[in-house]
Write an enzyme that holds these catalytic residues in place. Structure first.
Site, mmCIF file in Angstrom:
data_model
loop_
_atom_site.group_PDB
_atom_site.id
_atom_site.type_symbol
_atom_site.label_atom_id
_atom_site.label_comp_id
_atom_site.label_asym_id
_atom_site.label_seq_id
_atom_site.Cartn_x
_atom_site.Cartn_y
_atom_site.Cartn_z
ATOM 1 N N ASP A 67 0.813 -1.213 0.000
ATOM 2 C CA ASP A 67 0.000 0.000 0.000
ATOM 3 C C ASP A 67 0.849 1.267 0.000
ATOM 4 O O ASP A 67 2.071 1.214 0.215
ATOM 5 C CB ASP A 67 -0.966 -0.005 1.192
ATOM 6 C CG ASP A 67 -0.307 -0.465 2.494
ATOM 7 O OD1 ASP A 67 0.928 -0.508 2.563
ATOM 8 O OD2 ASP A 67 -1.050 -0.786 3.433
ATOM 9 N N ASN A 135 -7.651 -2.818 14.124
ATOM 10 C CA ASN A 135 -9.044 -3.097 13.746
ATOM 11 C C ASN A 135 -9.140 -4.307 12.803
ATOM 12 O O ASN A 135 -10.191 -4.563 12.237
ATOM 13 C CB ASN A 135 -9.688 -1.863 13.098
ATOM 14 C CG ASN A 135 -8.966 -1.426 11.826
ATOM 15 O OD1 ASN A 135 -8.043 -2.100 11.366
ATOM 16 N ND2 ASN A 135 -9.395 -0.320 11.243
ATOM 17 N N HIS A 137 -7.312 -4.673 10.037
ATOM 18 C CA HIS A 137 -6.998 -4.410 8.622
ATOM 19 C C HIS A 137 -5.712 -5.109 8.201
ATOM 20 O O HIS A 137 -4.817 -5.337 9.008
ATOM 21 C CB HIS A 137 -6.990 -2.903 8.299
ATOM 22 C CG HIS A 137 -5.821 -2.133 8.805
ATOM 23 N ND1 HIS A 137 -5.925 -0.841 9.279
ATOM 24 C CD2 HIS A 137 -4.491 -2.424 8.901
ATOM 25 C CE1 HIS A 137 -4.735 -0.392 9.628
ATOM 26 N NE2 HIS A 137 -3.854 -1.335 9.418
ATOM 27 N N GLU A 142 -9.779 -1.880 5.191
ATOM 28 C CA GLU A 142 -10.401 -1.569 6.469
ATOM 29 C C GLU A 142 -11.664 -2.415 6.654
ATOM 30 O O GLU A 142 -12.238 -2.905 5.674
ATOM 31 C CB GLU A 142 -10.775 -0.082 6.500
ATOM 32 C CG GLU A 142 -9.594 0.865 6.303
ATOM 33 C CD GLU A 142 -8.698 0.989 7.539
ATOM 34 O OE1 GLU A 142 -8.732 0.106 8.418
ATOM 35 O OE2 GLU A 142 -7.943 1.971 7.608
#
Ligand code: F6R
Length: 242
Positions: A67, A135, A137, A142
């Site tokens: 990313d 979380n 990810h 996400e």
């Protein structure tokens, strides 16, 4: 899915280093998928050390990073290209032309499809290294209502902006969007190695790797990967019933 619990961050890094260096030795022209973040720094230090001692060569290795933030130029100290150059690429014998990080600045209509095409043209990813977000990810995929398939542009979750603000002067400087490989891109890697350390990751390690598979916890899909290895330190494993 294999879960390996190690005693410390150093041991976690060493085990993940063994996975990567073993592949590079067996297949010097392999394709690695790489991650940024705090967790893999110890792995990259070991890879740099092995290269410096002559034990390992990246001369024929190709890499694709997961990313990149939108709007940050490669020379920006907060960009993931800068991170990779600083922590790995500048210190090993890799051909920089074979290192790929999504183009976060100057995103065009073709940025994502080009990235997917380049991965396929390279023969696909042999080993994808992943960190784990608080979380759940992976990359910047996400929590949401579906598993995004291919490389795409994504709005960052507020919790991710908060978590990543530690690396910026101010939270206002954290980009609000990024380009990330999709869950399908990651799942297509022939092997996946996930690393996580510290007590702060204990709850999500339990949810992601022992809970239900759901796009609300994107990493949970890795339970369905045919060759996934999760390497955690004792603190991150604290909530696992092993
Ligand atoms: C980084 C990435 C992220 C991180 C995750 C964990 O390229 O894609 O998914 O792996 O946010 O980050 P750290 O290792 O800093 O806890």
């Amino acid at each position: 899915m294999q879960i390996i619990v190690t005693e410390s961050y150093d041991e976690m890094s060493a085990r993940a280093f063994d996975e990567i260096s073993g592949l590079v030795q067996a297949n010097p022209a392999c394709v690695l998928g790489l991650a940024t973040g705090t967790t893999p720094i110890g792995i990259y230090e070991r890879l740099v050390g092995a290269c410096a001692s002559g034990a390992l060569s990246f001369a024929h290795v190709t890499t694709f990073n997961l990313d990149e933030y939108c709007g940050l130029a490669p020379a920006d100290k907060q960009s993931y290209r800068f991170f990779m150059d600083t922590h790995l690429f500048n210190h090993v014998d890799i051909d920089k032309g074979r290192t790929h990080v999504p183009a976060g600045d100057g995103v065009s209509d073709n940025t994502c499809t080009d990235y997917e095409r380049m991965i396929k043209e390279a023969g696909g990813i042999d080993l994808q290294l992943l960190g784990l977000g608080h979380n759940g990810h992976i990359g910047f995929n996400e929590p949401c209502e579906f598993f995004p398939k291919e490389t795409h542009e994504v709005s960052l979750a507020e919790s991710t902006i908060q978590a990543n603000s530690r690396l910026f002067d101010s939270i206002d400087d954290v980009p609000r969007s990024a380009i990330t490989m999709g869950i399908g891109t990651i799942m297509a890697a022939r092997k996946v190695v996930v690393v996580a350390n510290g007590a702060g990751k204990a709850a999500i390690v339990k949810r992601a790797f022992t809970g239900p598979v759901t796009p609300e916890v994107p990493a949970s899909i890795l339970q369905f990967h045919p060759d996934a290895v999760v390497i955690v330190d004792a603190a991150a494993a604290a909530e696992l019933a092993l």
